[in-house]
Design an enzyme around this catalytic site. Structure first.
Site, PDB file in Angstrom:
ATOM      1  N   SER A  95      -1.506 -16.353  22.974  1.00 27.87           N
ATOM      2  CA  SER A  95      -0.416 -15.512  23.303  1.00 27.87           C
ATOM      3  C   SER A  95       0.117 -15.963  24.556  1.00 27.87           C
ATOM      4  O   SER A  95       1.257 -15.863  25.034  1.00 27.87           O
ATOM      5  CB  SER A  95      -1.239 -14.175  23.602  1.00 27.87           C
ATOM      6  OG  SER A  95      -1.697 -13.786  22.260  1.00 27.87           O
ATOM      7  N   CYS A 132      -6.214 -13.737  19.609  1.00 30.83           N
ATOM      8  CA  CYS A 132      -5.605 -12.386  19.264  1.00 30.83           C
ATOM      9  C   CYS A 132      -5.118 -12.073  17.806  1.00 30.83           C
ATOM     10  O   CYS A 132      -5.596 -11.282  17.153  1.00 30.83           O
ATOM     11  CB  CYS A 132      -4.480 -12.010  20.192  1.00 30.83           C
ATOM     12  SG  CYS A 132      -3.969 -10.406  19.940  1.00 30.83           S
ATOM     13  N   CYS A 137      -7.624  -9.589  18.361  1.00 31.88           N
ATOM     14  CA  CYS A 137      -7.426  -8.160  18.666  1.00 31.88           C
ATOM     15  C   CYS A 137      -6.665  -7.654  17.311  1.00 31.88           C
ATOM     16  O   CYS A 137      -7.134  -6.541  16.872  1.00 31.88           O
ATOM     17  CB  CYS A 137      -6.118  -7.983  19.728  1.00 31.88           C
ATOM     18  SG  CYS A 137      -6.395  -8.805  21.146  1.00 31.88           S
ATOM     19  N   GLU A 276     -17.626  -3.226  18.984  1.00 35.46           N
ATOM     20  CA  GLU A 276     -16.496  -2.843  18.028  1.00 35.46           C
ATOM     21  C   GLU A 276     -16.910  -3.143  16.598  1.00 35.46           C
ATOM     22  O   GLU A 276     -16.409  -2.590  15.542  1.00 35.46           O
ATOM     23  CB  GLU A 276     -15.156  -3.603  18.444  1.00 35.46           C
ATOM     24  CG  GLU A 276     -14.659  -2.998  19.499  1.00 35.46           C
ATOM     25  CD  GLU A 276     -13.552  -3.903  20.378  1.00 35.46           C
ATOM     26  OE1 GLU A 276     -12.630  -3.265  21.202  1.00 35.46           O
ATOM     27  OE2 GLU A 276     -13.460  -5.058  20.218  1.00 35.46           O
ATOM     28  N   PRO A 325     -32.922 -12.689  20.313  1.00 34.54           N
ATOM     29  CA  PRO A 325     -33.505 -13.473  19.352  1.00 34.54           C
ATOM     30  C   PRO A 325     -34.205 -14.608  19.764  1.00 34.54           C
ATOM     31  O   PRO A 325     -34.093 -15.448  20.725  1.00 34.54           O
ATOM     32  CB  PRO A 325     -32.390 -13.850  18.627  1.00 34.54           C
ATOM     33  CG  PRO A 325     -31.300 -13.801  19.717  1.00 34.54           C
ATOM     34  CD  PRO A 325     -31.664 -13.113  20.764  1.00 34.54           C
ATOM     35  N   GLY A 361     -20.805 -13.467  24.246  1.00 32.81           N
ATOM     36  CA  GLY A 361     -19.973 -14.029  25.221  1.00 32.81           C
ATOM     37  C   GLY A 361     -19.059 -15.297  24.728  1.00 32.81           C
ATOM     38  O   GLY A 361     -19.339 -15.648  23.770  1.00 32.81           O
ATOM     39  N   GLU A 544      -4.091  15.682  27.305  1.00 35.42           N
ATOM     40  CA  GLU A 544      -3.961  16.836  28.361  1.00 35.42           C
ATOM     41  C   GLU A 544      -5.348  17.101  29.062  1.00 35.42           C
ATOM     42  O   GLU A 544      -5.391  17.636  30.294  1.00 35.42           O
ATOM     43  CB  GLU A 544      -3.561  18.222  27.659  1.00 35.42           C
ATOM     44  CG  GLU A 544      -4.374  18.989  26.936  1.00 35.42           C
ATOM     45  CD  GLU A 544      -4.123  20.035  26.514  1.00 35.42           C
ATOM     46  OE1 GLU A 544      -3.273  20.679  27.250  1.00 35.42           O
ATOM     47  OE2 GLU A 544      -4.528  20.513  25.365  1.00 35.42           O
TER      48      GLU A 544
END
Length: 566
Positions: A95, A132, A137, A276, A325, A361, A544
């Protein structure tokens, strides 16, 4: 995807003369040809960390060099009629690199972009577009969406829809759909580069000297010269140094194209990528377990991080805490025996999994660049740059995940690359502002933030100067299916006195990214608590809830709402 944001105590002093980079007790001594940097080692280069609020203000003046006599912009363009093959060569087709290359061409530069993807240990590779598009992403969000849709189908029954209880996902069809979309983006990217007259070179580039690259192509080696280089090679996932890790484990580089169901999966790592992946695997009906070495979501607000983890545990995702581990062994039935140790008790245990996913990482891809041939200095596996993304070699720049101590996020790389090209070829002086970058962790209950964490605000301004406004809330869409609202929570970290400027906003709940984006613009524009409280919310929405914040942590009052409409 990265982060991704961070409380930076990073200062740079630029002196355009022969100099030495040196660091005392908390710094290191490094020889430099033309730039003199001073780095404060209080800086923590963590993914998704929040930038120091004090750096955020007046982005056009932060980190200005003491000697502001920068090279004349016209002089930077003289090579367009010089003896180099190109005015600019970008190394890396992700990107940041692509945005820089296309912007430079738009302003008259002759540009080439080198891109090459080394296959993973199990052979996964992909096309142009970088992490990405291919393994970050985009596929992550698509699989997260697939997970949410499965959840929504079951919730639909409570709303009166006739839903078959036997509904379940088809992993191979999901992977095929995701990969087809990615390939279409690869194709569009190639066409866009061709149309914009950026020469795309599918080759692995390494420096021969400060103005020369050697590119390894399928057809053989090619020598390329340029006046200016931009390094945008990004990073790849790390593997632990234990038996069986590389042979039998996979990473996020492999998961989105995996040719089999992942089944019972051990996710090693509790950063945003690990959480995720564990989240959408659970939503798709698999059995993830998260192994946590130290803390969850390092670099994020820890109250919010722990709420994210608790919400995942409530959904049935087990966490092995303070655990590392030791080995991975393949059994006769093809399943993987993982031995692991509790770092506090020393107890060793084991379990069998279908898949082991490493999410511990990422490392910068500096090894193949032969940067020493160009004189470019590195810090660990990253490249240090100044406030204009310049390395210690004046005509070599770096953007994106490869640079040391900046948010590892696609939009950050895109904007930094674009602004760099404008400074080089369009007489611009605008620099990238790395402070107050909003981000979202796409866990089942999403977490989004912008600005400082509570910890970093206290560290920066002192506990007595910080006020935290907070509250739990109940999303309207959760009522009928009786979904848990236990962890739906928002907070604003603000200045206690004076104008009560907002330093950070944190949100845990549905569609977090969509909620936080507008507030990010407000925060960068100087949002205050009175302004927030005097803003009329859109009812009934979760966004809100920021306008309804009135209870402070200091007050000790219950932040749980009694009613949704008063």
């Amino acid at each position: 995807m990265s982060l991704t944001l961070w409380n930076s105590r990073f200062s740079v002093t630029l002196v355009r003369q022969q100099a030495t980079m040196f660091m005392s007790s908390s710094t290191k001594t490094i020889a430099a040809n033309s730039l003199h940097y001073t780095f404060n080692n209080n800086f923590q280069p963590q993914q998704h960390q929040i930038q120091n609020q004090q750096q955020r203000r007046y982005s056009t003046t932060i980190m200005k060099p003491i000697n502001t006599a920068l090279p004349d912009k016209g002089a930077r363009r003289t090579s367009q009629s010089g003896n180099y093959d190109y005015d600019l060569v970008v190394i890396g087709g992700g990107s940041g690199g692509l945005s820089c290359a296309k912007e430079a061409v738009a302003h008259g530069a002759r540009v080439a972009c080198l891109d090459f993807v080394k296959p993973t240990p199990i052979g996964t590779k992909w096309g142009v577009g970088g992490t990405c598009v291919n393994v970050g992403c985009i596929p992550k969000k698509l699989m997260h969406q697939a997970s949410l849709l499965g959840e929504a189908v079951h919730e639909a029954a409570a709303y009166g829809w006739n839903v078959d209880d036997k509904i379940k996902p088809d992993w191979n069809k999901l992977v095929s759909s995701v990969q087809n979309h990615i390939k279409s983006v690869n194709w569009v990217t190639r066409v866009d580069l061709r149309d914009k007259k950026v020469e795309y070179i599918n080759g692995l580039g390494s420096f021969v000297d400060p103005h020369t690259l050697s590119a390894k192509l399928k057809s053989g080696d090619r020598t390329i010269t340029a006046q200016t280089f931009v390094i945008a090679v990004g990073g790849r996932p790390r593997y632990p140094n234990i038996p069986g890790a590389v042979e039998y484990g996979i990473t996020s580089d492999d998961l989105f194209s995996l040719d089999r169901e992942p089944g019972k999966t051990l996710v090693v790592g509790a950063g945003y990528i690990g959480l995720e992946c564990a989240g959408f695997l659970k939503g798709l009906g698999y059995e993830p377990t998260v192994m946590v070495r130290s803390i969850v979501l390092r670099g994020f607000d820890q109250q919010m991080a722990n709420l994210v983890a608790a919400s995942m545990e409530e959904r049935g995702i087990p966490f092995l805490r303070k655990t590392v581990p030791l080995s991975v062994e393949k059994q006769s039935d093809g399943r993987l025996l993982v031995k692991y140790e509790n770092t506090e008790t020393g107890e060793i245990d084991s379990d069998v999994f279908d898949t082991v996913l490493w999410a511990i990482g990422r490392k910068g891809l500096v090894e193949d660049l032969n940067l020493h041939n160009a004189g470019v200095l590195t810090h660990k596996d990253k490249i240090q740059v100044d406030c204009e993304e310049t390395t210690n070699v004046p005509h070599i720049y770096a953007v994106g995940d490869i640079i040391y101590g900046k948010p590892e996020l696609t939009p950050v790389a895109v904007l930094a690359g674009r602004l760099l090209a404008r400074r080089l070829y369009a007489d611009s002086d605008l620099r990238m502002d790395y402070a107050d970058v909003a981000t979202t962790v796409f866990t089942p209950l999403e977490y989004a933030c912008v600005g400082l964490s509570e910890e970093d605000a206290v560290k920066t301004y002192g506990a007595e100067e910080i006020e935290v406004f907070h509250g739990y809330y109940k999303p309207t869409e959760f009522f009928i299916p009786q979904k848990s609202v236990r962890y739906c929570y928002v907070k604003a970290v603000a200045q206690r006195s004076g104008e009560q400027r907002v330093y950070g906003l944190h949100y845990l709940g549905p569609v977090a990214g969509e909620v936080i984006q507008g507030f990010a613009a407000a925060l960068k524009s100087g949002l205050t608590i009175p302004t927030l409280m005097n803003t009329v919310g859109i009812h009934p929405t979760t966004a809100e809830e920021f306008t309804r914040l009135s209870i402070t942590k200091r007050s000790g009052l219950d932040p749980t709402p009694a009613s949704c409409c008063s």
